[in-house]
Write a protein that holds these residues in place. Structure first.
Motif, PDB file in Angstrom:
ATOM      1  N   VAL A  47      -2.589  -6.540   3.077  1.00 30.05           N
ATOM      2  CA  VAL A  47      -1.760  -5.560   3.763  1.00 30.05           C
ATOM      3  C   VAL A  47      -0.513  -6.250   4.326  1.00 30.05           C
ATOM      4  O   VAL A  47       0.612  -5.782   4.140  1.00 30.05           O
ATOM      5  N   TYR A  48      -0.722  -7.386   4.978  1.00 36.96           N
ATOM      6  CA  TYR A  48       0.419  -8.154   5.497  1.00 36.96           C
ATOM      7  C   TYR A  48       1.350  -8.588   4.362  1.00 36.96           C
ATOM      8  O   TYR A  48       2.570  -8.469   4.454  1.00 36.96           O
ATOM      9  N   ASP A  50       1.770  -7.325   1.371  1.00 37.30           N
ATOM     10  CA  ASP A  50       2.484  -6.174   0.804  1.00 37.30           C
ATOM     11  C   ASP A  50       3.666  -5.785   1.666  1.00 37.30           C
ATOM     12  O   ASP A  50       4.769  -5.550   1.182  1.00 37.30           O
ATOM     13  N   ILE A  51       3.413  -5.681   2.970  1.00 41.93           N
ATOM     14  CA  ILE A  51       4.465  -5.239   3.878  1.00 41.93           C
ATOM     15  C   ILE A  51       5.595  -6.260   3.884  1.00 41.93           C
ATOM     16  O   ILE A  51       6.770  -5.915   3.818  1.00 41.93           O
ATOM     17  N   LYS A  52       5.227  -7.541   3.902  1.00 44.58           N
ATOM     18  CA  LYS A  52       6.239  -8.587   3.932  1.00 44.58           C
ATOM     19  C   LYS A  52       7.105  -8.557   2.664  1.00 44.58           C
ATOM     20  O   LYS A  52       8.330  -8.617   2.752  1.00 44.58           O
ATOM     21  N   GLN A  54       7.621  -6.070   0.688  1.00 44.16           N
ATOM     22  CA  GLN A  54       8.429  -4.853   0.693  1.00 44.16           C
ATOM     23  C   GLN A  54       9.621  -5.004   1.639  1.00 44.16           C
ATOM     24  O   GLN A  54      10.734  -4.579   1.326  1.00 44.16           O
ATOM     25  N   ASN A  55       9.408  -5.641   2.775  1.00 42.60           N
ATOM     26  CA  ASN A  55      10.510  -5.887   3.714  1.00 42.60           C
ATOM     27  C   ASN A  55      11.612  -6.708   3.057  1.00 42.60           C
ATOM     28  O   ASN A  55      12.800  -6.410   3.208  1.00 42.60           O
ATOM     29  N   ILE A  56      11.193  -7.741   2.326  1.00 36.69           N
ATOM     30  CA  ILE A  56      12.183  -8.626   1.702  1.00 36.69           C
ATOM     31  C   ILE A  56      12.980  -7.856   0.647  1.00 36.69           C
ATOM     32  O   ILE A  56      14.197  -7.984   0.544  1.00 36.69           O
TER      33      ILE A  56
ATOM     34  N   LEU B  27       8.012  -8.662   9.759  1.00 33.64           N
ATOM     35  CA  LEU B  27       7.323  -9.543   8.797  1.00 33.64           C
ATOM     36  C   LEU B  27       8.290 -10.079   7.731  1.00 33.64           C
ATOM     37  O   LEU B  27       8.969  -9.305   7.061  1.00 33.64           O
ATOM     38  N   PHE B  29      10.875 -11.781   8.498  1.00 33.66           N
ATOM     39  CA  PHE B  29      12.133 -12.016   9.230  1.00 33.66           C
ATOM     40  C   PHE B  29      11.830 -12.302  10.695  1.00 33.66           C
ATOM     41  O   PHE B  29      12.511 -11.815  11.595  1.00 33.66           O
ATOM     42  N   PHE B  58      18.252  -3.177   7.402  1.00 36.74           N
ATOM     43  CA  PHE B  58      17.277  -2.304   6.763  1.00 36.74           C
ATOM     44  C   PHE B  58      17.773  -0.866   6.866  1.00 36.74           C
ATOM     45  O   PHE B  58      18.464  -0.514   7.816  1.00 36.74           O
ATOM     46  N   ASN B 108       8.339   2.729   3.275  1.00 32.55           N
ATOM     47  CA  ASN B 108       7.119   1.987   3.617  1.00 32.55           C
ATOM     48  C   ASN B 108       6.424   2.664   4.792  1.00 32.55           C
ATOM     49  O   ASN B 108       6.805   2.495   5.944  1.00 32.55           O
TER      50      ASN B 108
END
Lengths: 87, 150
Positions: A47-48, A50-52, A54-56, B27, B29, B58, B108
């Protein structure tokens, strides 16, 4: 990394508040029970990850040409947050 | 009013009220602890502009805009970190990813950005609702929502 061997129904304590118990082992899958205080967050690591990632992928968002997407519409109300732009 | 460098608007004037602090970062950053929330006019979007990092921003959208009956569901650890007891004290957003074809933009919903309305302290939380994924198609959901009458 600390590595410990455990059998079914044996546990590991992390501090005095967190218990990790091996509930069941079948083939290459282990069922793990976790007893932790409510304020300790417990999630699968994917989960972490995936989120990371996606953030990038999202992080360098520039100006958007939305002219082709009238379905998006626009905002109907402010945020109630000491609104940005004073709206 | 001070000005900052932003990715969407270039040099832009901001007020203190737009300043959002992320004590744990976002996360991937974690080194950026301060952002500015900028309204993108005539759209459902906002820009979350990193302070002092003009190239990092973002795009955010409120999940309610495109998901029917959306509810923010986060755990006690996240609530405590935000210093609130009820989700009513919070303002939530989803980070938008825009691929080469913008029609395929996604949001997301698994890692919502949540702001304490009073203190403007924020964090990226993890949704407890397993139906909410990291790549929720926005336009398809919006069309469905409109069809069903919101």
């Amino acid at each position: 990394m600390l590595v410990l061997s455990r059998k079914t129904n044996q546990s590991i304590m992390i501090g005095d508040g967190i218990e990790i118990r091996i509930v069941d082992i079948k083939g290459d899958q282990v069922k793990i029970g976790i007893n932790a205080p409510k304020q300790v967050a417990v999630y699968r690591k994917e989960v972490y990850d995936d989120i990371k990632s996606q953030n990038i992928a999202a992080a360098q968002a520039g100006s958007l040409d939305l002219s082709g997407f009238p379905v998006l519409g626009s905002k109907k109300s402010g945020l109630g947050l000491d609104d940005p732009d004073g709206k | 009013m001070p000005t900052i460098k932003s990715r969407v608007f270039g040099e832009v004037e901001v007020s203190e009220k737009q300043c959002i602090s992320f004590p744990d970062g976002i996360l991937g950053f974690e080194f950026i602890k301060e952002y500015y929330l900028l309204d993108i006019d005539n759209s459902p979007f906002y820009s979350l502009q990193a302070s002092g990092e003009g190239e990092i921003a973002f795009i955010l959208i409120r999940p309610q805009t495109f998901v029917r009956e959306y509810r923010l569901e986060i755990g006690t650890a996240d609530m405590e970190a935000l210093g609130v007891r009820s989700v009513d004290e919070l303002l939530d957003f989803a980070i938008v990813t825009v691929p080469e074809n913008p029609a395929q933009m996604t949001a997301n919903l698994q890692g919502p950005i949540v702001i304490n309305k009073k203190t403007r302290i924020a964090r990226q939380t993890i949704s407890l609702n397993e139906d909410y994924c990291t790549k929720h198609p926005i336009l398809a959901a919006l069309q469905e929502k409109n069809r069903e009458g919101g």
